[in-house]
Every structure is written in C-alpha cells, then in structure tokens.
Design a protein around this motif. Structure first.
Motif, mmCIF file in Angstrom:
data_model
loop_
_atom_site.group_PDB
_atom_site.id
_atom_site.type_symbol
_atom_site.label_atom_id
_atom_site.label_comp_id
_atom_site.label_asym_id
_atom_site.label_seq_id
_atom_site.Cartn_x
_atom_site.Cartn_y
_atom_site.Cartn_z
ATOM 1 N N ASN A 87 18.995 -129.603 44.819
ATOM 2 C CA ASN A 87 19.931 -128.636 45.395
ATOM 3 C C ASN A 87 19.785 -127.239 44.798
ATOM 4 O O ASN A 87 19.825 -126.226 45.506
ATOM 5 C CB ASN A 87 21.375 -129.130 45.256
ATOM 6 C CG ASN A 87 21.780 -129.457 43.836
ATOM 7 O OD1 ASN A 87 21.088 -130.218 43.127
ATOM 8 N ND2 ASN A 87 22.907 -128.935 43.382
ATOM 9 N N ASN A 126 18.028 -132.869 50.540
ATOM 10 C CA ASN A 126 18.794 -131.668 50.893
ATOM 11 C C ASN A 126 18.725 -131.336 52.375
ATOM 12 O O ASN A 126 19.279 -130.327 52.801
ATOM 13 C CB ASN A 126 18.234 -130.455 50.132
ATOM 14 C CG ASN A 126 17.971 -130.744 48.683
ATOM 15 O OD1 ASN A 126 18.860 -130.684 47.854
ATOM 16 N ND2 ASN A 126 16.722 -131.059 48.345
ATOM 17 N N SER A 129 22.498 -130.307 54.609
ATOM 18 C CA SER A 129 23.349 -129.761 53.541
ATOM 19 C C SER A 129 23.931 -128.437 53.995
ATOM 20 O O SER A 129 23.531 -127.887 55.024
ATOM 21 C CB SER A 129 22.526 -129.551 52.260
ATOM 22 O OG SER A 129 21.546 -128.535 52.452
ATOM 23 N N ALA A 132 20.699 -125.737 52.069
ATOM 24 C CA ALA A 132 19.237 -125.718 52.169
ATOM 25 C C ALA A 132 18.691 -125.303 53.538
ATOM 26 O O ALA A 132 17.691 -124.580 53.596
ATOM 27 C CB ALA A 132 18.659 -127.071 51.764
ATOM 28 N N TRP A 161 27.856 -129.701 46.585
ATOM 29 C CA TRP A 161 26.538 -129.687 45.935
ATOM 30 C C TRP A 161 25.786 -130.999 46.137
ATOM 31 O O TRP A 161 24.719 -131.198 45.550
ATOM 32 C CB TRP A 161 26.613 -129.326 44.459
ATOM 33 C CG TRP A 161 27.845 -129.727 43.710
ATOM 34 C CD1 TRP A 161 28.893 -128.907 43.381
ATOM 35 C CD2 TRP A 161 28.175 -131.012 43.140
ATOM 36 N NE1 TRP A 161 29.851 -129.599 42.665
ATOM 37 C CE2 TRP A 161 29.439 -130.890 42.502
ATOM 38 C CE3 TRP A 161 27.539 -132.249 43.126
ATOM 39 C CZ2 TRP A 161 30.057 -131.965 41.850
ATOM 40 C CZ3 TRP A 161 28.156 -133.319 42.480
ATOM 41 C CH2 TRP A 161 29.396 -133.156 41.853
ATOM 42 N N ALA A 163 24.355 -133.769 49.407
ATOM 43 C CA ALA A 163 23.736 -133.595 50.718
ATOM 44 C C ALA A 163 23.260 -134.956 51.203
ATOM 45 O O ALA A 163 23.587 -135.982 50.599
ATOM 46 C CB ALA A 163 22.566 -132.620 50.610
ATOM 47 N N TYR A 193 18.916 -137.080 44.627
ATOM 48 C CA TYR A 193 20.296 -137.570 44.556
ATOM 49 C C TYR A 193 20.386 -139.057 44.268
ATOM 50 O O TYR A 193 19.643 -139.851 44.840
ATOM 51 C CB TYR A 193 21.016 -137.290 45.884
ATOM 52 C CG TYR A 193 21.076 -135.821 46.199
ATOM 53 C CD1 TYR A 193 22.113 -135.027 45.740
ATOM 54 C CD2 TYR A 193 20.062 -135.221 46.938
ATOM 55 C CE1 TYR A 193 22.152 -133.667 46.004
ATOM 56 C CE2 TYR A 193 20.089 -133.862 47.216
ATOM 57 C CZ TYR A 193 21.142 -133.087 46.746
ATOM 58 O OH TYR A 193 21.162 -131.745 47.011
ATOM 59 N N CYS A 203 24.381 -138.966 47.077
ATOM 60 C CA CYS A 203 24.182 -138.361 48.389
ATOM 61 C C CYS A 203 25.199 -138.928 49.377
ATOM 62 O O CYS A 203 25.756 -140.007 49.173
ATOM 63 C CB CYS A 203 22.758 -138.571 48.879
ATOM 64 S SG CYS A 203 22.268 -140.280 49.081
ATOM 65 N N HIS A 226 19.687 -135.316 39.262
ATOM 66 C CA HIS A 226 20.941 -134.723 39.761
ATOM 67 C C HIS A 226 22.157 -134.988 38.868
ATOM 68 O O HIS A 226 22.868 -134.054 38.505
ATOM 69 C CB HIS A 226 21.207 -135.182 41.196
ATOM 70 C CG HIS A 226 22.298 -134.418 41.895
ATOM 71 N ND1 HIS A 226 22.342 -133.042 41.940
ATOM 72 C CD2 HIS A 226 23.386 -134.846 42.607
ATOM 73 C CE1 HIS A 226 23.408 -132.649 42.639
ATOM 74 N NE2 HIS A 226 24.050 -133.729 43.050
#
Length: 282
Positions: A87, A126, A129, A132, A161, A163, A193, A203, A226
């Motif tokens: 991210n 991402n 999201s 992104a 933050w 996705a 994630y 995620c 992450h």
C-alpha cells in the motif's frame, strides 16, 4: 531418512518502507535506517546459494523519489530480485500511480514463476483500493463500496489502508493453482496483505482467499508482510506466515531465508524474524 540439503532456497524481506523523514516513535518506525538494514540483509543473502530474493511490499513509505534512494541498495544483490506491491508503494503523486510496478522492474502488477517443481504466485493486493488505481478508475468506487460494507458490519479489517484483489485476479489465482496442480507443482502464494489469523491488517476479501487455498491441496503456504509485528496460522495444512517489518525498531533487523525440502519448509529467521519448521501437506 531426511535429506540434509534443501531442494532450493530463497530470501524474504518485508516492509523496508524507506522515506527521508523523521522516525515515528509511537510506531517504532525508523524510515531512514532501512537502507543500512537492507544492505546488511543482502550481505547475508549473497553468502548463500539462493534462487531469488523477494520483498513483500512497502519498499517505500511515501514519495516516488524515495525509490531513487532505496532501489540502488538492491543492486549489490547477486540473486534474482523480485518485488510485489504494498500500500505504501502507492503513497505517491497521482501522476505516478501507474508507474510504480515499472519503476520496480516488475513483469506485471501480479505474476507467477515456476522453479524446481514449485510455483510462486505473486498477487497485487492493492488492485481494488481507495489509493492505488488511477483517479477515476472504477476500482476506486468498488473499493469505497466494499470498505463501507465492512465498516457497517463492524469488520476488524475495515481500514482504508487495506485493499483486495479484483474478481479477475482471483479467477487468475484459481487458474494458476489449478494449472500448477496439473503439472505436479507445489505452490506458495505471496501478497502484501495477510489473510489469516484474523487481524485488522487483513485484505478485505480474506475469506475467499482462505477458502481457495484451504481446498487446494497443492498450496503449501501463503507469505505476506503489512502487519509489522508478524503472525502465523495454519488452515487445512496450508501455512500462513506474516513476516515482520524491517522498518520497525531503530537498530534491530529482520529478514529470512526459506529452505524448501521434499517434506517441509524451514524458515531461518534473522534478527527479529522467527525461525519455523512447517510440515508440507500431502
């Protein structure tokens, strides 16, 4: 009798998150110290026979120019150098959002590679999201709707933050796993994630990913970053390993070398990273 040598091995780095900015004492993040930690990790990697080294996202903390400072450190690496997207890698000016994967030399935002009877499936977590996709892209709207839905349901991972992957990428993941099975390949899936155990960093589409991997007997593990403190869990014999973030702490490093054997995965943790022996599902 256990064979003393692994089939092959590779290196793991998670969340260097470099930026030219002051430390965040409350989060114990020291952004400007990551290049030195990365250099130390590469010295260890270069002393081993590795098939590749992969960084599990968040190469930078913010600003497209940050890539200019951290990427040259990787030039000392003697092995194939792979990336996936985190991210923070999209915490750049809008005009650079579509340039991130290319700046990292990636073949595509998500991709796979086969080595020594194993397939590594690298996801772009991402894709859907609020940060992104290019401004105006429909995935931003889909992301906003999904986030609102999760917040309404009180989900612990209802965070901006986080996705998720698109339906198209999920179908690709399923097809890659099926193709690997037909070829007799074992699989490790990698993403920025986490998905398991349940955590606020997961995620948004964690449930469908867990279900797919659990029902696919050739998938041995899922590796991610992450969540900087790390985590571990297992579902139906598939191991979920969350590697710790390099950016954390002023001076302690964290990275790993993964040794793959016929019956197990051995993770050799360095610094703050934990060592683990993971039995392979049959």
């Amino acid at each position: 009798m256990t064979h003393p040598l692994p089939l092959f091995r590779f290196g793991i780095v998670a969340d260097p998150q470099y930026a030219a900015r002051e430390p965040h004492a409350g989060m114990d993040r020291y952004y400007e110290n990551s290049p030195a930690k990365l250099k130390a990790a590469i010295e260890v990697f270069n002393a081993e026979d590795l098939s590749f080294v992969i960084t599990l996202g968040d190469i930078i903390d913010r600003d497209f120019a940050s890539f200019d400072a951290i990427l040259p450190v990787y030039e000392a690496l003697k092995h194939d150098n792979l990336f996936l997207l985190g991210n923070h890698d999209f915490a750049v000016a809008p005009e650079h959002l579509e340039d991130v994967a290319a700046r990292l030399g990636m073949p595509a935002p998500y991709y796979s590679l086969a080595k020594h009877g194993w397939r590594f499936i690298v996801l772009d977590g991402n894709e859907v999201s609020t940060f992104a996709p290019p401004v105006g892209h429909p995935n931003r709207e889909i992301a906003a709707e999904k986030l609102a839905e999760l917040r309404a349901a009180g989900a612990i991972n209802a965070e901006a933050w986080n996705a998720m992957i698109s339906d198209r990428q999920f179908d690709w993941l399923r097809a890659e796993i099926a193709d690997a099975a037909e070829r007799g390949e074992r699989v490790i899936v990698m993403n920025h994630y986490p998905v398991y155990p349940p955590n606020q960093h997961d995620c948004w589409d964690r449930e469908r990913i867990i279900a797919l991997l659990a029902e696919s007997p050739n998938v041995m593990a899922y590796f991610n970053g992450h969540n900087h403190v790390g985590n571990y869990g297992v579902v139906e014999g598939c191991h979920f390993v969350n590697f710790k973030g390099m950016v954390d702490t002023e001076s302690e490093n964290t990275f790993a070398i993964v040794d793959l054997y016929g019956d197990r995965i051995e993770i050799r943790g360095f610094g703050r990273e934990e060592s683990r022996v993971l039995a392979l599902r049959s």
